[in-house]
Design an enzyme around this catalytic site. Structure first.
Site, PDB file in Angstrom:
ATOM      1  N   GLU A  25      -0.823  -5.886   2.268  1.00 37.42           N
ATOM      2  CA  GLU A  25      -1.768  -4.861   1.812  1.00 37.42           C
ATOM      3  C   GLU A  25      -3.037  -5.532   1.292  1.00 37.42           C
ATOM      4  O   GLU A  25      -3.012  -6.702   0.886  1.00 37.42           O
ATOM      5  CB  GLU A  25      -1.106  -4.041   0.682  1.00 37.42           C
ATOM      6  CG  GLU A  25      -1.964  -2.900   0.164  1.00 37.42           C
ATOM      7  CD  GLU A  25      -1.209  -1.928  -0.735  1.00 37.42           C
ATOM      8  OE1 GLU A  25      -0.063  -2.228  -1.107  1.00 37.42           O
ATOM      9  OE2 GLU A  25      -1.779  -0.862  -1.052  1.00 37.42           O
ATOM     10  N   ASN A 172       0.991   7.100   3.691  1.00 34.03           N
ATOM     11  CA  ASN A 172       1.887   6.252   2.881  1.00 34.03           C
ATOM     12  C   ASN A 172       2.154   6.930   1.546  1.00 34.03           C
ATOM     13  O   ASN A 172       1.215   7.406   0.893  1.00 34.03           O
ATOM     14  CB  ASN A 172       1.216   4.892   2.614  1.00 34.03           C
ATOM     15  CG  ASN A 172       1.965   4.091   1.546  1.00 34.03           C
ATOM     16  OD1 ASN A 172       3.035   3.555   1.810  1.00 34.03           O
ATOM     17  ND2 ASN A 172       1.425   4.044   0.331  1.00 34.03           N
ATOM     18  N   GLU A 173       3.387   6.987   1.163  1.00 34.71           N
ATOM     19  CA  GLU A 173       3.771   7.541  -0.146  1.00 34.71           C
ATOM     20  C   GLU A 173       2.972   8.812  -0.442  1.00 34.71           C
ATOM     21  O   GLU A 173       2.350   8.940  -1.505  1.00 34.71           O
ATOM     22  CB  GLU A 173       3.627   6.491  -1.256  1.00 34.71           C
ATOM     23  CG  GLU A 173       4.561   5.319  -1.023  1.00 34.71           C
ATOM     24  CD  GLU A 173       4.760   4.401  -2.235  1.00 34.71           C
ATOM     25  OE1 GLU A 173       4.057   4.542  -3.243  1.00 34.71           O
ATOM     26  OE2 GLU A 173       5.663   3.529  -2.139  1.00 34.71           O
ATOM     27  N   TYR A 248      11.950  -0.400  -4.798  1.00 33.24           N
ATOM     28  CA  TYR A 248      11.707  -1.667  -5.493  1.00 33.24           C
ATOM     29  C   TYR A 248      12.729  -1.861  -6.613  1.00 33.24           C
ATOM     30  O   TYR A 248      13.167  -0.893  -7.228  1.00 33.24           O
ATOM     31  CB  TYR A 248      10.298  -1.675  -6.112  1.00 33.24           C
ATOM     32  CG  TYR A 248       9.202  -1.796  -5.086  1.00 33.24           C
ATOM     33  CD1 TYR A 248       8.849  -3.038  -4.561  1.00 33.24           C
ATOM     34  CD2 TYR A 248       8.500  -0.675  -4.634  1.00 33.24           C
ATOM     35  CE1 TYR A 248       7.825  -3.155  -3.619  1.00 33.24           C
ATOM     36  CE2 TYR A 248       7.478  -0.787  -3.689  1.00 33.24           C
ATOM     37  CZ  TYR A 248       7.151  -2.042  -3.189  1.00 33.24           C
ATOM     38  OH  TYR A 248       6.153  -2.162  -2.256  1.00 33.24           O
ATOM     39  N   GLU A 304       8.986  -0.757   2.520  1.00 30.81           N
ATOM     40  CA  GLU A 304       8.600  -1.463   1.283  1.00 30.81           C
ATOM     41  C   GLU A 304       9.879  -1.670   0.494  1.00 30.81           C
ATOM     42  O   GLU A 304      10.535  -0.700   0.099  1.00 30.81           O
ATOM     43  CB  GLU A 304       7.587  -0.657   0.463  1.00 30.81           C
ATOM     44  CG  GLU A 304       6.205  -0.639   1.078  1.00 30.81           C
ATOM     45  CD  GLU A 304       5.144  -0.017   0.183  1.00 30.81           C
ATOM     46  OE1 GLU A 304       5.235  -0.126  -1.051  1.00 30.81           O
ATOM     47  OE2 GLU A 304       4.210   0.592   0.748  1.00 30.81           O
ATOM     48  N   GLN A 353       5.580  -8.225  -0.806  1.00 30.50           N
ATOM     49  CA  GLN A 353       4.677  -8.280   0.328  1.00 30.50           C
ATOM     50  C   GLN A 353       4.658  -9.713   0.837  1.00 30.50           C
ATOM     51  O   GLN A 353       5.199 -10.597   0.213  1.00 30.50           O
ATOM     52  CB  GLN A 353       3.291  -7.802  -0.072  1.00 30.50           C
ATOM     53  CG  GLN A 353       3.257  -6.344  -0.516  1.00 30.50           C
ATOM     54  CD  GLN A 353       1.842  -5.806  -0.680  1.00 30.50           C
ATOM     55  OE1 GLN A 353       0.850  -6.437  -0.376  1.00 30.50           O
ATOM     56  NE2 GLN A 353       1.767  -4.571  -1.214  1.00 30.50           N
TER      57      GLN A 353
HETATM   58  O1  AHR Z   1       3.511  -2.679  -2.755  1.00 31.33           O
HETATM   59  C1  AHR Z   1       2.767  -2.167  -3.822  1.00 31.33           C
HETATM   60  C2  AHR Z   1       2.665  -0.652  -3.791  1.00 31.33           C
HETATM   61  O2  AHR Z   1       3.921  -0.097  -3.987  1.00 31.33           O
HETATM   62  C3  AHR Z   1       2.195  -0.030  -2.507  1.00 31.33           C
HETATM   63  O3  AHR Z   1       0.830  -0.002  -2.380  1.00 31.33           O
HETATM   64  C4  AHR Z   1       2.736   1.351  -2.592  1.00 31.33           C
HETATM   65  O4  AHR Z   1       3.003   1.911  -1.332  1.00 31.33           O
HETATM   66  C5  AHR Z   1       3.981   1.200  -3.449  1.00 31.33           C
HETATM   67  O5  AHR Z   1       4.021   2.116  -4.463  1.00 31.33           O
END
Ligand code: AHR
Length: 501
Positions: A25, A172-173, A248, A304, A353
């Site tokens: 990103e 995205n999201e 995450y 992600e 990432q």
């Molecule tokens: O990877 C960091 C961020 O996490 C990304 O921009 C977003 O899609 C997610 O919330």
């Protein structure tokens, strides 16, 4: 004692290479400095791409790269990133540190990066603040061969031939940074936007990725699919190839997160317990997708995933730069084994990432570069790419951990390609070595052709620019093989890869 039983006669589907994908990103030092330094840099580069980084990425056989975001994607206007670099529009990267984005890395540069890495391209379009026309024209710009306004513009900008866009994300999201939509609203918008992603080359169709859920938001997955599958006209077939999932691992929760390098045994198990939660997430989202797509044509794209810790002290909080330790290697090992075992539905995944952001495989500092423990995990697991998953299970595994943060002590996946069986096993215990007997269903003789281990003397160990090789894949001799079975002695906190034929 724990036993790993492998049924080499039972193939359970192909492990798509794209499960081993990456995400880059416009965030912090991922693109700029990490991947792209510009043609005039003193750092060795080819057309602006760092040679050291590209070579390291080729070693782990990166299959696909997602770009330009992330939250950045829904603010990105692709026309700002083409043409003469000195005239490109500058913008504020509002999501990530409020820094000025000079758009010197745009579509042409991304395609050049993927060419050098040798990977497929996954472009994430802007639905949050962009128009249908803008998205449609981007696809035309990139993929149309003939005469058209956008194809002509691409040619004027120096690229005669169209590129392959392998995957295209429609937003995205969008439940959050991509427009705060409801699942029904997004579902309807998805129907509309995807209509104008034209297939200019039938031989190389652009596969479309719908925005999926955050973590355990099953309501989102169900709502988007219900909206998209309601009243589906005939010409809609092929209108959705993937739906995503983002997850995450924050050991201390979203607000606090937790240190990347300074952790006790409790934080170790919290982190691994949360990594192992991927098993439940993938299972439950898959069960919802099954209701709409029992033939499993739509892939789950976990585009992600990874650890998200408190940023490295002294660094810009908006840049999400963190170190990576043995614990990250275990998170990668746990997660990749889960994806392998769910390869009937998980068809793509992108760790977040690629460089200098979150759970990166590479860190850079000026001209210096290190491969993180996660890079080594990807290197060990690369043999699974494109292989057939074999049925396998561990009996006699123990549940270990502290307080409510428990995990199985051993996790595994097994695949076969070109007559070689690859076994990847993780020992999640932070204190104890584990013994595991590997047995095969077939009454054949097997010999070990390769074995390696990823661990370190101290579970906090990491690779630094000063000492870059503390945590690395090394030859593994901790096994006894008699042709029929293999007995592994797996040190605490380690990832082991063993290949037999
Ligand atoms: O990877 C960091 C961020 O996490 C990304 O921009 C977003 O899609 C997610 O919330």
């Amino acid at each position: 004692m724990a036993k790993l039983v492998i049924n080499e006669n039972k193939k359970c589907g192909r492990i798509e290479p794209e499960i081993y994908g990456h995400f880059s990103e416009h965030l912090g030092r991922c693109i700029y400095e990490g991947l792209y330094v510009g043609e005039n840099s003193d750092i060795p580069n080819v057309n602006g791409m760092r040679t050291d980084v590209v070579n390291a990425l080729k070693e782990i056989k990166v299959p696909v790269l997602r770009w330009p975001g992330g939250c950045f994607a829904d603010e990105y206007h692709w026309k700002d990133g083409i043409g003469d670099k000195s005239k490109r529009k500058k913008m504020i990267n509002t999501h990530w540190g409020g820094v000025t984005e000079d758009n010197s890395f745009g579509t042409h540069e991304f395609m050049e990066l993927c060419r050098q890495i040798g990977c497929k391209t996954y472009i994430n379009g802007n639905m949050g603040s962009g128009t249908v026309q803008e998205m449609s024209e981007w696809v035309e710009y990139m993929t149309f061969k003939g005469v058209s306004p956008m194809a002509d513009l691409r040619k004027e900008n120096g690229h005669e031939e169209p590129w392959n866009v392998d995957y295209f994300g429609v937003g995205n999201e969008n439940w959050g940074c991509g427009g705060n939509m409801t699942p029904e609203f997004y579902g309807n918008e998805y129907r509309r936007y995807q209509t104008y992603i034209r297939q200019y080359d039938e031989k190389r169709p652009v596969k479309k990725v719908a925005c999926g859920a955050n973590v355990d938001d099953y309501h989102w997955t169900e709502g988007v699919l219900r909206t998209c599958f309601d009243h589906v006209p005939e010409q809609f077939h092929g209108f959705m190839d993937y739906i995503s999932l983002h997850y995450y691992v924050h050991p201390e929760g979203w607000e606090i997160k937790g240190s990347a390098t300074d952790y006790d045994d409790l934080a170790w198990y919290k982190t691994l317990n949360k990594a192992y939660h991927m098993e439940e997430l993938v299972s439950r989202h898959s069960a919802i997708i099954d209701q709409f797509d029992p033939e499993k044509k739509i892939g789950l794209s976990v585009d992600e995933w990874g650890t998200w810790f408190t940023v490295e002290p002294g660094t810009n909080p908006g840049f999400l730069y963190q170190q990576s330790t043995v614990r990250d290697a275990l998170v990668a090992g746990i997660t990749l084994n889960i994806f392998n075992k769910h390869c009937d539905r998980v068809k793509m995944a992108c760790i977040a990432q690629m460089v200098n952001v979150l759970q990166s495989v590479i860190l850079t500092d000026g001209a210096r570069m290190v491969k993180t423990p996660t890079w080594h995990a990807f290197h060990m697991f690369r043999h699974h790419q494109g292989a057939d998953l074999l049925q396998s299970s561990i009996t006699g595994a123990q549940e270990i951990g502290m307080e409510e943060w428990t995990v199985p002590d051993l996790t595994e996946s097994v695949s076969e390609k070109d007559g070689i069986i690859t076994i990847t096993v993780n020992n999640l215990s932070v204190t104890d070595e584990k013994e595991l007997t590997v047995q095969f269903a077939e009454n054949k003789t097997y010999e070990v052709v390769e074995a390696s281990i990823l661990t370190s003397g101290d579970v906090h160990d990491k690779n630094t620019f000063e000492v870059p090789d503390t945590v690395k894949e090394e030859a593994f001799a901790g096994y006894r093989a008699d042709g029929k079975q293999i007995v592994l002695s797996i040190p605490k906190a380690s990832v082991v890869m063993i290949r037999v034929k």
